[in-house]
Design a protein around this motif. Structure first.
Motif, PDB file in Angstrom:
ATOM      1  N   LEU A 134       0.837  -1.202   0.000  1.00 38.01           N
ATOM      2  CA  LEU A 134       0.000   0.000   0.000  1.00 38.01           C
ATOM      3  C   LEU A 134       0.872   1.252   0.000  1.00 38.01           C
ATOM      4  O   LEU A 134       1.995   1.241   0.499  1.00 38.01           O
ATOM      5  N   GLU A 135       0.324   2.337  -0.553  1.00 41.43           N
ATOM      6  CA  GLU A 135       0.994   3.631  -0.484  1.00 41.43           C
ATOM      7  C   GLU A 135       1.075   4.046   0.993  1.00 41.43           C
ATOM      8  O   GLU A 135       0.249   3.623   1.807  1.00 41.43           O
ATOM      9  N   PRO A 138      -2.393   5.727   2.665  1.00 43.74           N
ATOM     10  CA  PRO A 138      -3.463   4.741   2.912  1.00 43.74           C
ATOM     11  C   PRO A 138      -3.067   3.681   3.939  1.00 43.74           C
ATOM     12  O   PRO A 138      -3.896   3.260   4.744  1.00 43.74           O
ATOM     13  N   CYS A 141      -3.572   5.100   7.297  1.00 42.25           N
ATOM     14  CA  CYS A 141      -5.009   5.115   7.622  1.00 42.25           C
ATOM     15  C   CYS A 141      -5.466   3.749   8.131  1.00 42.25           C
ATOM     16  O   CYS A 141      -6.172   3.667   9.138  1.00 42.25           O
ATOM     17  N   SER A 161      -5.968  15.458   6.587  1.00 46.61           N
ATOM     18  CA  SER A 161      -6.547  15.158   5.280  1.00 46.61           C
ATOM     19  C   SER A 161      -8.062  15.262   5.353  1.00 46.61           C
ATOM     20  O   SER A 161      -8.651  15.065   6.416  1.00 46.61           O
ATOM     21  N   THR A 165     -11.407  11.813   1.722  1.00 45.84           N
ATOM     22  CA  THR A 165     -10.170  11.201   1.222  1.00 45.84           C
ATOM     23  C   THR A 165      -9.775  10.031   2.103  1.00 45.84           C
ATOM     24  O   THR A 165      -9.410   8.952   1.605  1.00 45.84           O
ATOM     25  N   TRP A 169      -9.406   6.183   0.943  1.00 47.43           N
ATOM     26  CA  TRP A 169      -8.159   5.437   1.127  1.00 47.43           C
ATOM     27  C   TRP A 169      -8.417   4.129   1.870  1.00 47.43           C
ATOM     28  O   TRP A 169      -7.888   3.082   1.491  1.00 47.43           O
ATOM     29  N   ARG A 172     -10.426   1.624  -0.451  1.00 44.57           N
ATOM     30  CA  ARG A 172      -9.584   1.048  -1.509  1.00 44.57           C
ATOM     31  C   ARG A 172      -8.496   0.137  -0.916  1.00 44.57           C
ATOM     32  O   ARG A 172      -8.167  -0.896  -1.489  1.00 44.57           O
ATOM     33  N   SER A 173      -7.946   0.531   0.214  1.00 44.10           N
ATOM     34  CA  SER A 173      -6.893  -0.268   0.844  1.00 44.10           C
ATOM     35  C   SER A 173      -7.430  -1.604   1.328  1.00 44.10           C
ATOM     36  O   SER A 173      -6.751  -2.628   1.192  1.00 44.10           O
TER      37      SER A 173
END
Length: 182
Positions: A134-135, A138, A141, A161, A165, A169, A172-173
């Motif tokens: 993962l980035e 994210p 998070c 943030s 958002t 994140w 999607r994560s």
């Protein structure tokens, strides 16, 4: 005869709390303590629990007053939001608690599949490998949400943030983690 009254300056009180002025915290408590207790009671539906929540809220107000940002909302709104989130988290956390007696623990242990240490290590390594894909934002998070138990709003505040958002994140994560773990 009606004398004009000066409105209570919540922002000034938070600024004073951030500088360590105890009288400011007392003034906030005197001004809003009863109403915050009402908010906590409506959420918790338990007087003792509501009192604990308000107590914790004032501790957080004291320790986090410096994090208040007037560009993001009013000081009074910040105080109420903090109390509301504490109450909701408290309720969520107490719902997760289940008291088990020795018989129930033994029954669960008998039903649980046997895991050896190597299988647990392999599963742990897979989770870490998937998280590493993962980035950074994210991944942070996900860790705040599932390791630290933070709400989406708390994570948004911690990271600076937007809430939307952070929610995206996390969504999607989780999808990426599910796919990686399969």
């Amino acid at each position: 005869m009606n004398l004009p009254t000066t409105p209570f300056d919540f922002q000034r009180c938070l600024e004073a709390c951030a500088m360590g002025e105890r009288s400011a915290l007392q003034a906030l408590y005197d001004q809003e303590g009863a109403r915050l207790l009402g908010v906590a009671r409506r959420i918790a539906r338990d007087d003792a629990m509501a009192e604990d929540i308000v107590h914790d809220a004032f501790i957080r107000i004291w320790t986090r007053a410096a994090t208040f940002d007037p560009a993001r909302g009013s000081a009074r709104g910040w105080i109420y939001s903090l109390t509301r989130h504490l109450a909701l988290n408290f309720i969520r956390d107490t719902r997760r608690e289940t008291v088990l007696d020795d018989v129930a623990i033994d029954a669960m242990a008998a039903m649980a599949p046997e895991h050896n240490d190597m299988a647990l290590l392999a599963d742990s390594a897979k989770v870490h490998r998937c998280l590493d894909q993962l980035e950074p934002a994210p991944r942070t998070c996900i860790l705040h949400a599932y390791v630290d138990g933070c709400s989406h709003a708390e994570i948004a505040h911690l990271l600076g943030s937007p809430l939307g958002t952070v929610k995206a994140w996390i969504r999607r994560s989780l999808k990426a983690l599910r796919e990686c773990m399969e």
